[in-house]
Design a protein around this motif. Structure first.
Motif, PDB file in Angstrom:
ATOM      1  N   VAL A 337      82.099  63.553  77.845  1.00  0.00           N
ATOM      2  CA  VAL A 337      83.549  63.415  77.928  1.00  0.00           C
ATOM      3  C   VAL A 337      83.959  63.238  79.394  1.00  0.00           C
ATOM      4  CG1 VAL A 337      85.765  64.536  77.487  1.00  0.00           C
ATOM      5  CG2 VAL A 337      83.896  64.744  75.814  1.00  0.00           C
ATOM      6  N   ILE A 338      83.405  64.074  80.265  1.00  0.00           N
ATOM      7  CA  ILE A 338      83.621  63.960  81.711  1.00  0.00           C
ATOM      8  C   ILE A 338      82.254  63.746  82.343  1.00  0.00           C
ATOM      9  CG2 ILE A 338      84.480  65.086  83.798  1.00  0.00           C
ATOM     10  CD1 ILE A 338      86.316  66.752  81.989  1.00  0.00           C
ATOM     11  N   ARG A 339      82.101  62.617  83.014  1.00  0.00           N
ATOM     12  CA  ARG A 339      80.778  62.225  83.515  1.00  0.00           C
ATOM     13  C   ARG A 339      80.803  62.022  85.026  1.00  0.00           C
ATOM     14  NH1 ARG A 339      75.993  61.628  84.796  1.00  0.00           N
ATOM     15  NH2 ARG A 339      74.482  60.351  83.667  1.00  0.00           N
ATOM     16  N   HIS A 375      78.780  66.162  82.188  1.00  0.00           N
ATOM     17  CA  HIS A 375      77.431  65.885  82.687  1.00  0.00           C
ATOM     18  C   HIS A 375      77.541  65.507  84.160  1.00  0.00           C
ATOM     19  CE1 HIS A 375      73.159  64.557  81.705  1.00  0.00           C
ATOM     20  NE2 HIS A 375      73.301  64.364  82.999  1.00  0.00           N
ATOM     21  N   PHE A 376      77.035  66.400  85.018  1.00  0.00           N
ATOM     22  CA  PHE A 376      77.023  66.134  86.454  1.00  0.00           C
ATOM     23  C   PHE A 376      75.581  66.059  86.934  1.00  0.00           C
ATOM     24  CE2 PHE A 376      81.193  68.006  85.715  1.00  0.00           C
ATOM     25  CZ  PHE A 376      82.009  67.092  86.371  1.00  0.00           C
ATOM     26  N   ASP A 377      75.362  65.288  87.997  1.00  0.00           N
ATOM     27  CA  ASP A 377      74.013  64.961  88.418  1.00  0.00           C
ATOM     28  C   ASP A 377      73.599  65.734  89.657  1.00  0.00           C
ATOM     29  OD1 ASP A 377      73.268  62.922  86.452  1.00  0.00           O
ATOM     30  OD2 ASP A 377      74.930  61.797  87.301  1.00  0.00           O
ATOM     31  N   ASP A 378      72.377  65.447  90.113  1.00  0.00           N
ATOM     32  CA  ASP A 378      71.865  66.034  91.341  1.00  0.00           C
ATOM     33  C   ASP A 378      72.874  65.866  92.469  1.00  0.00           C
ATOM     34  OD1 ASP A 378      69.642  66.480  89.886  1.00  0.00           O
ATOM     35  OD2 ASP A 378      68.285  65.262  91.088  1.00  0.00           O
ATOM     36  N   LYS A 379      73.017  66.947  93.238  1.00  0.00           N
ATOM     37  CA  LYS A 379      73.825  66.969  94.458  1.00  0.00           C
ATOM     38  C   LYS A 379      75.319  67.086  94.200  1.00  0.00           C
ATOM     39  CE  LYS A 379      70.555  63.637  96.374  1.00  0.00           C
ATOM     40  NZ  LYS A 379      70.150  63.307  95.029  1.00  0.00           N
ATOM     41  N   ASP A 380      75.769  67.091  92.947  1.00  0.00           N
ATOM     42  CA  ASP A 380      77.170  67.384  92.659  1.00  0.00           C
ATOM     43  C   ASP A 380      77.370  68.902  92.718  1.00  0.00           C
ATOM     44  OD1 ASP A 380      77.641  64.705  92.242  1.00  0.00           O
ATOM     45  OD2 ASP A 380      77.488  64.828  90.063  1.00  0.00           O
ATOM     46  N   SER A 381      78.599  69.319  92.984  1.00  0.00           N
ATOM     47  CA  SER A 381      78.876  70.755  93.039  1.00  0.00           C
ATOM     48  C   SER A 381      80.360  70.994  92.818  1.00  0.00           C
ATOM     49  CB  SER A 381      78.452  71.335  94.393  1.00  0.00           C
ATOM     50  OG  SER A 381      79.180  70.749  95.445  1.00  0.00           O
ATOM     51  N   GLY A 382      80.707  72.216  92.405  1.00  0.00           N
ATOM     52  CA  GLY A 382      82.111  72.520  92.206  1.00  0.00           C
ATOM     53  C   GLY A 382      82.357  73.720  91.326  1.00  0.00           C
ATOM     54  N   VAL A 383      83.492  73.677  90.607  1.00  0.00           N
ATOM     55  CA  VAL A 383      83.983  74.792  89.806  1.00  0.00           C
ATOM     56  C   VAL A 383      84.341  74.295  88.415  1.00  0.00           C
ATOM     57  CG1 VAL A 383      85.824  76.503  89.554  1.00  0.00           C
ATOM     58  CG2 VAL A 383      84.890  76.011  91.827  1.00  0.00           C
ATOM     59  N   ILE A 384      83.907  75.020  87.389  1.00  0.00           N
ATOM     60  CA  ILE A 384      84.307  74.775  86.000  1.00  0.00           C
ATOM     61  C   ILE A 384      84.807  76.108  85.478  1.00  0.00           C
ATOM     62  CG2 ILE A 384      83.535  74.072  83.701  1.00  0.00           C
ATOM     63  CD1 ILE A 384      81.324  72.446  85.111  1.00  0.00           C
ATOM     64  N   GLY A 386      88.071  78.501  83.331  1.00  0.00           N
ATOM     65  CA  GLY A 386      89.292  78.675  82.561  1.00  0.00           C
ATOM     66  C   GLY A 386      89.535  77.639  81.489  1.00  0.00           C
ATOM     67  N   ASN A 387      88.489  76.925  81.070  1.00  0.00           N
ATOM     68  CA  ASN A 387      88.648  75.863  80.084  1.00  0.00           C
ATOM     69  C   ASN A 387      88.381  76.364  78.668  1.00  0.00           C
ATOM     70  OD1 ASN A 387      88.817  73.488  82.091  1.00  0.00           O
ATOM     71  ND2 ASN A 387      86.903  74.490  82.678  1.00  0.00           N
ATOM     72  N   VAL A 388      88.956  75.658  77.674  1.00  0.00           N
ATOM     73  CA  VAL A 388      88.615  75.834  76.266  1.00  0.00           C
ATOM     74  C   VAL A 388      87.840  74.593  75.852  1.00  0.00           C
ATOM     75  CG1 VAL A 388      89.471  76.158  73.929  1.00  0.00           C
ATOM     76  CG2 VAL A 388      90.669  77.226  75.855  1.00  0.00           C
ATOM     77  N   LEU A 389      86.589  74.773  75.414  1.00  0.00           N
ATOM     78  CA  LEU A 389      85.675  73.654  75.227  1.00  0.00           C
ATOM     79  C   LEU A 389      85.068  73.678  73.833  1.00  0.00           C
ATOM     80  CD1 LEU A 389      83.803  74.092  78.637  1.00  0.00           C
ATOM     81  CD2 LEU A 389      85.661  72.481  78.152  1.00  0.00           C
ATOM     82  N   LYS A 390      85.016  72.503  73.206  1.00  0.00           N
ATOM     83  CA  LYS A 390      84.367  72.373  71.899  1.00  0.00           C
ATOM     84  C   LYS A 390      83.578  71.068  71.892  1.00  0.00           C
ATOM     85  CE  LYS A 390      86.617  73.417  68.101  1.00  0.00           C
ATOM     86  NZ  LYS A 390      87.521  73.315  66.918  1.00  0.00           N
ATOM     87  N   GLY A 391      82.270  71.168  71.637  1.00  0.00           N
ATOM     88  CA  GLY A 391      81.432  69.973  71.630  1.00  0.00           C
ATOM     89  C   GLY A 391      80.023  70.317  72.056  1.00  0.00           C
ATOM     90  N   GLY A 392      79.381  69.372  72.759  1.00  0.00           N
ATOM     91  CA  GLY A 392      78.016  69.567  73.207  1.00  0.00           C
ATOM     92  C   GLY A 392      77.933  70.368  74.488  1.00  0.00           C
ATOM     93  N   SER A 393      76.963  70.034  75.317  1.00  0.00           N
ATOM     94  CA  SER A 393      76.639  70.858  76.483  1.00  0.00           C
ATOM     95  C   SER A 393      77.467  70.490  77.706  1.00  0.00           C
ATOM     96  CB  SER A 393      75.153  70.693  76.833  1.00  0.00           C
ATOM     97  OG  SER A 393      74.330  71.108  75.775  1.00  0.00           O
ATOM     98  N   VAL A 394      77.493  71.422  78.647  1.00  0.00           N
ATOM     99  CA  VAL A 394      77.917  71.178  80.020  1.00  0.00           C
ATOM    100  C   VAL A 394      76.635  71.131  80.837  1.00  0.00           C
ATOM    101  CG1 VAL A 394      79.157  72.083  82.013  1.00  0.00           C
ATOM    102  CG2 VAL A 394      80.147  72.300  79.719  1.00  0.00           C
ATOM    103  N   VAL A 395      76.304  69.956  81.386  1.00  0.00           N
ATOM    104  CA  VAL A 395      75.026  69.731  82.059  1.00  0.00           C
ATOM    105  C   VAL A 395      75.259  69.682  83.565  1.00  0.00           C
ATOM    106  CG1 VAL A 395      72.996  68.252  82.242  1.00  0.00           C
ATOM    107  CG2 VAL A 395      74.217  68.430  80.063  1.00  0.00           C
ATOM    108  N   LEU A 396      74.515  70.511  84.298  1.00  0.00           N
ATOM    109  CA  LEU A 396      74.682  70.616  85.749  1.00  0.00           C
ATOM    110  C   LEU A 396      73.345  70.418  86.438  1.00  0.00           C
ATOM    111  CD1 LEU A 396      76.873  73.856  85.852  1.00  0.00           C
ATOM    112  CD2 LEU A 396      77.669  71.486  85.749  1.00  0.00           C
TER     113      LEU A 396
END
Length: 532
Positions: A337-339, A375-384, A386-396
């Motif tokens: 959903v967010i790539r 889905h975020f890739d190598d060398k990305d960084s940040g904050v996730i 306070g969200n409400v999430l329904k679906g597959g994985s959050v990939v870091l």
């Protein structure tokens, strides 16, 4: 931990495997190709200091992530001319004429947090250097050589900087490379882009000179903020109000840095690409829903957003989809959903207070893999957070990351999510205060967190604490699939799972999590919850 080997046979060595107590940790070094038990299924070991293929002595180095004093280990050396034996058991790759397995007990204290020794090699010249404060304008960290401390006046032709955690920077890399070490000969200074806060770390700088000499320096790291690596053009800007899909697209095309969404439902025919520093935030007290109408032409790798810049923030709105997953055909690996853009180096990515529901299969579609939420890739960084999430994985990948206070409602109906979180090569990650449960019937979320995926031993500073894993998250009961369907299945029965398929089975170094020791996932049936 250093292990000294003696009485090696004068033959090429195929593999060295070290097994921890009671079949726990396994470290491996050696050939991978066409092996029944590949070395990348083990934690990393380094086999060094053997003279050619005939030397009788060598050393094996492995990471000690706890005190191994008085613990018993088994070391197995497999030679290239050994009999194949049982291909499923590396212990039975029998040497023709000599035993190759030995058991020993560790007689020295080992520590995961021990500082590097003061001198790595007594025969290698040393010089003096120290860390300077980070340059706030460029975001670069700096190292200064102490004048007069170099062992030669010859020019520096190569340089390599390393921290304690597997990251290296090299002087001969091209401009723009994240791991470039840039040298200013006139100032006697090296600049590099930080990948983490190096406070408390020991850094090692190795120099090679034109006359062939080498020298090294070891010194303390200092505070560094990786968010300063790239300028944040949003600072000091004024918010730009939008009230429709068209006005949001216009604001993005005009690269407005602060966009405020007014109440309403905005519908789009494809994902939005964010290729500059921007914050998209719902106005206070309003309800905003961004709806994406699925089709088979506009949704290449993402459903809602492609993040292609540092300093991107999404805050306070809902994401929904029109249509079903069948119109997407076969989404590529990494579709989310967010790539995050592949091979990018985005810092300060902030995903907060969103309500996200992944696309779902249509009524006649078979049970399928849940599409990833992020889905975020190598060398990305940040904050996730306070969200409400329904679906597959959050990939870091890599880090640093903060994943905190999210509510995960499991997979949508007739999909299976392998885990809420998945990660590889992670470092400096905090996973705290998340609340997980499976909400929809016929949706299956198999675990809380899985890690691995070609991990090369870079795990460190990982904290997992105060998370709730409620009933419904875990391996599903026996499922009777519809005609032509395959029942959802997990490769691992733990809520925290090391994915061993093509990965190095290693527990994260300097990692902590609170909860029951085995990290065993709860059954779907009991009305209980577990805390990590």
């Amino acid at each position: 931990m250093r292990i000294q080997l003696a009485n090696l046979s004068p033959s090429d060595i195929r593999r060295v495997v070290l097994e921890g107590p009671s079949g726990g940790r396994i470290w491996g070094w050696g050939w991978n190709k066409n092996e029944a038990v590949a070395v990348e299924d083990h934690m990393t070991a380094e086999f060094r200091n053997r003279t050619g293929v005939t030397g009788s002595t060598a050393e094996l180095f492995v990471g000690a992530d706890e005190n191994f004093l008085n613990q018993t280990f088994t070391l197995t050396v497999t030679y290239a001319d050994g009999k194949p034996g049982n291909p499923d058991d590396p212990i039975q790759y029998n040497r023709k004429d000599k035993p190759h397995r030995v058991t020993f007990t560790v007689t020295s204290v080992t520590s995961a947090t021990a500082a590097m020794p003061a001198v790595a090699n007594a025969n290698q010249p040393q010089f003096q250097a120290y860390s300077e404060p980070q340059d706030l304008a460029t975001g670069k960290s700096r190292i200064r050589i102490v004048p007069g401390s170099l062992p030669t006046t010859s020019a520096i032709v190569k340089a390599r900087l390393g921290n304690q955690h597997g990251t290296t920077w090299d002087m001969d890399l091209s401009d723009g490379n994240l791991y470039q070490l840039k040298y200013d000969a006139g100032a006697g200074r090296f600049d590099f882009l930080p990948v983490r806060d190096e406070r408390g770390s020991n850094l090692t700088l190795v120099l090679t000179f034109a006359d062939g000499k080498k020298a090294f320096a070891r010194f303390a790291g200092v505070e560094s903020d990786i968010n300063r690596r790239y300028p944040d053009s949003r600072i000091g800007e004024t918010a730009w109000d939008v009230n429709s899909a068209a006005s949001l697209i216009s604001a993005l095309n005009a690269q407005k840095p602060l966009i405020q969404l007014q109440s309403g439902s905005y519908t789009f025919n494809g994902p939005l690409t964010l290729n500059y520093p921007v914050r998209i935030k719902a106005a206070p007290g309003v309800t905003v829903t961004l709806t994406f109408a699925l089709n088979n032409t506009n949704y290449g790798s993402a459903g809602a957003f492609v993040v292609n810049s540092s300093h991107v923030a999404l805050d306070g709105f809902a994401i929904r989809f029109q249509g079903y997953t069948d119109v997407l055909g076969s989404p590529p690996d990494g579709w989310a959903v967010i790539r995050g853009k592949t091979d990018d180096q985005d810092v300060d990515v902030s995903i907060t207070n969103l309500d996200v529901e992944a696309p779902r299969p249509g009524p006649s579609e078979p049970h399928q893999k849940a599409l990833d939420l992020m889905h975020f890739d190598d060398k990305d960084s940040g904050v996730i957070s306070g969200n409400v999430l329904k679906g597959g994985s959050v990939v870091l990948g890599h880090g640093p990351w903060l994943v905190a206070d999210n509510k995960y409602l499991g997979a949508v109906a007739r999909t299976t999510a392998q885990s809420f979180l998945a990660g590889y090569h992670l470092h400096d990650v905090v996973i705290r205060g998340n609340d997980l449960r499976q909400e929809e019937a016929e949706g299956y979320a198999l675990r809380f967190f899985s890690f691995g995926s070609s991990d090369h031993g870079r795990w460190f500073n990982l904290a997992i604490e105060n998370n709730k894993v409620r009933a419904g998250i875990g391996n599903p009961p026996t499922i009777t699939p519809r005609s032509g369907e395959i029942a959802p299945r997990s490769c691992c029965s733990s809520s925290i799972c090391r994915d061993s398929r093509g990965s190095r089975r290693r527990s994260p170094r300097m990692a902590t999590w609170s909860g029951f020791p085995t990290s065993r996932g709860p059954s779907r049936k009991p009305a209980t919850s577990s805390r990590f």
